[in-house]
Design an enzyme around this catalytic site. Structure first.
Site, PDB file in Angstrom:
ATOM      1  N   GLU A  39       0.623  -1.355   0.079  1.00 47.36           N
ATOM      2  CA  GLU A  39       0.037   0.191   0.216  1.00 47.36           C
ATOM      3  C   GLU A  39       0.989   1.276   0.038  1.00 47.36           C
ATOM      4  O   GLU A  39       2.279   1.511   1.310  1.00 47.36           O
ATOM      5  CB  GLU A  39      -0.522  -0.090   1.545  1.00 47.36           C
ATOM      6  CG  GLU A  39      -1.465   1.299   1.318  1.00 47.36           C
ATOM      7  CD  GLU A  39      -2.361   1.217   2.315  1.00 47.36           C
ATOM      8  OE1 GLU A  39      -1.986   0.770   3.119  1.00 47.36           O
ATOM      9  OE2 GLU A  39      -3.373   2.074   2.085  1.00 47.36           O
ATOM     10  N   ASP A  64       4.899   5.154   3.326  1.00 46.47           N
ATOM     11  CA  ASP A  64       4.358   6.469   4.021  1.00 46.47           C
ATOM     12  C   ASP A  64       5.888   7.304   4.696  1.00 46.47           C
ATOM     13  O   ASP A  64       6.807   7.035   4.621  1.00 46.47           O
ATOM     14  CB  ASP A  64       3.218   6.666   4.543  1.00 46.47           C
ATOM     15  CG  ASP A  64       2.504   7.346   3.765  1.00 46.47           C
ATOM     16  OD1 ASP A  64       2.850   9.075   4.632  1.00 46.47           O
ATOM     17  OD2 ASP A  64       1.232   7.421   4.211  1.00 46.47           O
ATOM     18  N   ASP A 114      -2.532  12.134  -3.003  1.00 48.51           N
ATOM     19  CA  ASP A 114      -2.566  13.507  -2.970  1.00 48.51           C
ATOM     20  C   ASP A 114      -2.609  14.053  -4.491  1.00 48.51           C
ATOM     21  O   ASP A 114      -2.352  13.993  -5.237  1.00 48.51           O
ATOM     22  CB  ASP A 114      -0.995  14.185  -2.232  1.00 48.51           C
ATOM     23  CG  ASP A 114      -1.425  13.637  -1.082  1.00 48.51           C
ATOM     24  OD1 ASP A 114      -1.731  14.119   0.245  1.00 48.51           O
ATOM     25  OD2 ASP A 114      -0.191  13.549  -0.268  1.00 48.51           O
ATOM     26  N   LYS A 118      -3.904  22.604  -7.058  1.00 46.70           N
ATOM     27  CA  LYS A 118      -3.812  23.872  -7.863  1.00 46.70           C
ATOM     28  C   LYS A 118      -2.122  23.466  -9.152  1.00 46.70           C
ATOM     29  O   LYS A 118      -0.864  22.494  -9.264  1.00 46.70           O
ATOM     30  CB  LYS A 118      -2.344  24.710  -7.000  1.00 46.70           C
ATOM     31  CG  LYS A 118      -3.286  25.635  -5.825  1.00 46.70           C
ATOM     32  CD  LYS A 118      -2.498  26.027  -5.196  1.00 46.70           C
ATOM     33  CE  LYS A 118      -3.077  26.742  -4.105  1.00 46.70           C
ATOM     34  NZ  LYS A 118      -2.614  27.815  -3.166  1.00 46.70           N
ATOM     35  N   ASP A 150     -11.373  10.922  -4.994  1.00 48.49           N
ATOM     36  CA  ASP A 150     -12.236  11.589  -5.387  1.00 48.49           C
ATOM     37  C   ASP A 150     -12.164  12.706  -6.167  1.00 48.49           C
ATOM     38  O   ASP A 150     -13.056  13.129  -6.883  1.00 48.49           O
ATOM     39  CB  ASP A 150     -12.549  11.981  -4.101  1.00 48.49           C
ATOM     40  CG  ASP A 150     -12.329  13.286  -3.465  1.00 48.49           C
ATOM     41  OD1 ASP A 150     -10.738  12.562  -3.634  1.00 48.49           O
ATOM     42  OD2 ASP A 150     -12.472  14.347  -2.703  1.00 48.49           O
TER      43      ASP A 150
HETATM   44  C1  LIG Z   1      -4.330  12.144   1.053  1.00 53.75           C
HETATM   45  S1  LIG Z   1      -3.635  10.636   2.025  1.00 53.75           S
HETATM   46  C2  LIG Z   1      -4.534   9.267   1.702  1.00 53.75           C
HETATM   47  C3  LIG Z   1      -3.671   8.297   3.220  1.00 53.75           C
HETATM   48  C4  LIG Z   1      -4.833   7.682   3.020  1.00 53.75           C
HETATM   49  N1  LIG Z   1      -3.901   6.498   2.044  1.00 53.75           N
HETATM   50  C5  LIG Z   1      -6.581   7.149   3.126  1.00 53.75           C
HETATM   51  O1  LIG Z   1      -7.139   7.709   1.867  1.00 53.75           O
HETATM   52  O2  LIG Z   1      -6.764   7.751   4.057  1.00 53.75           O
HETATM   53  C6  LIG Z   1      -2.003  10.457   0.346  1.00 53.75           C
HETATM   54  C7  LIG Z   1      -0.923   9.999   1.668  1.00 53.75           C
HETATM   55  O3  LIG Z   1       0.257  10.113   1.017  1.00 53.75           O
HETATM   56  C8  LIG Z   1       1.259  10.294   1.470  1.00 53.75           C
HETATM   57  N2  LIG Z   1       2.531  10.640   0.249  1.00 53.75           N
HETATM   58  C9  LIG Z   1       2.086  11.035  -0.229  1.00 53.75           C
HETATM   59  N3  LIG Z   1       3.097  11.035  -1.400  1.00 53.75           N
HETATM   60  C10 LIG Z   1       3.990   9.746  -0.966  1.00 53.75           C
HETATM   61  C11 LIG Z   1       4.971   9.866  -1.634  1.00 53.75           C
HETATM   62  N4  LIG Z   1       5.661  10.363  -2.777  1.00 53.75           N
HETATM   63  N5  LIG Z   1       5.460   8.294  -1.241  1.00 53.75           N
HETATM   64  C12 LIG Z   1       4.631   7.783  -0.166  1.00 53.75           C
HETATM   65  N6  LIG Z   1       4.156   8.031   0.791  1.00 53.75           N
HETATM   66  C13 LIG Z   1       3.103   9.468  -0.071  1.00 53.75           C
HETATM   67  C14 LIG Z   1       1.100  10.945   2.619  1.00 53.75           C
HETATM   68  O4  LIG Z   1       2.027  10.996   3.350  1.00 53.75           O
HETATM   69  C15 LIG Z   1      -0.387  11.028   2.697  1.00 53.75           C
HETATM   70  O5  LIG Z   1      -0.338   9.786   4.213  1.00 53.75           O
END
Ligand SMILES: C[S@@+](CC[C@H](N)C(=O)[O-])C[C@H]1O[C@@H](n2cnc3c(N)ncnc32)[C@H](O)[C@@H]1O
Length: 223
Positions: A39, A64, A114, A118, A150
């Protein structure tokens, strides 16, 4: 509450926390050769922990760099005594190429990456063609890549890149996505979006061929 979670220094010494850049031999790490699932971006870890409990005959690696999430998940893994999860620390773009062998993964999950809404931040988005090709290379044949977002605009960009990767086959070829998925637990973001009445785009791809190597650039055409 964050104060109830192990401090990051303790987390770093925990056997389930891996700050690695090279392949560790996952069979040795887990002490078995059960299917290996990844994941990316586990956030608060609800999905990860639910999946690991539902599927004791799979091993889960989750990546993460979000410290609070890592502290929370390690604390819960300890409390719940869950043996089939390891947290791999770092940026997925940098670390995944080195820590998995090609064809080693059974499944990859990316839930609510994420969206960087922007325009000037779009370049920070995770789901770009080279990253998708690299993930496909790490999947075994018939392994799956499962995503959810989403964000409509990011969905359109992602699905275009994913459909263009010839080693992956879209399991929902009509619309490209489904709006309801029953066989996976809900993430924190997913629950919030569903409660707010937002549509979710669920995407499911199957590895169906080897990833094509990029065409070598002819020296005459090189910049
Ligand atoms: C919007 S959150 C979604 C968290 C979870 N999957 C959920 O649906 O509740 C995005 C997650 O991806 C992690 N993340 C973003 N870019 C990443 C990267 N390049 N490598 C590892 N994790 C990353 C962020 O730290 C964050 O915890």
């Amino acid at each position: 509450m964050a104060k109830n979670y192990l401090p990051f220094e303790k987390v770093q010494a925990h056997p389930c926390f891996l700050d690695i850049a090279e392949w560790p031999d996952w069979r040795k790490v887990f002490g078995n050769d059960k299917p290996l699932k990844l994941e990316i971006g586990f956030g608060n870890g609800n999905f990860l922990i639910d999946m690991a409990v539902r599927e004791p005959d799979s091993n889960f690696v989750a990546m993460d760099f979000y410290h609070k999430g890592i502290r929370k998940v390690i604390t819960r893994l300890d409390r719940l005594q869950i043996p089939n999860v390891r947290l791999a620390y770092g940026d997925a773009k940098e670390r995944i190429p080195g820590i998995f062998l090609d064809g080693e993964l059974d499944e990859v999950y990316i839930n609510f990456p994420d969206p960087w809404p922007k325009k000037r931040h779009h370049k920070r988005r995770l789901m770009k063609p080279p990253f998708i090709a690299m993930l496909s290379r790490k999947l075994k044949m018939e392994g799956s890549l499962r995503l959810a977002t989403d964000h409509e605009e990011y969905f359109h960009e992602m699905i275009e890149f994913l459909n263009a990767e010839s080693s992956l086959q879209n399991r929902h070829p009509d619309k490209g996505y489904i709006t309801f998925r029953e066989d996976t637990p809900r993430t924190k973001y997913e629950r919030n979006f569903i409660n707010a009445g937002k549509q979710i785009y669920y995407m499911d791809f199957i590895k169906c061929a080897e990833v094509a190597e990029p065409e070598p650039v002819s020296p005459a055409l090189a910049p």
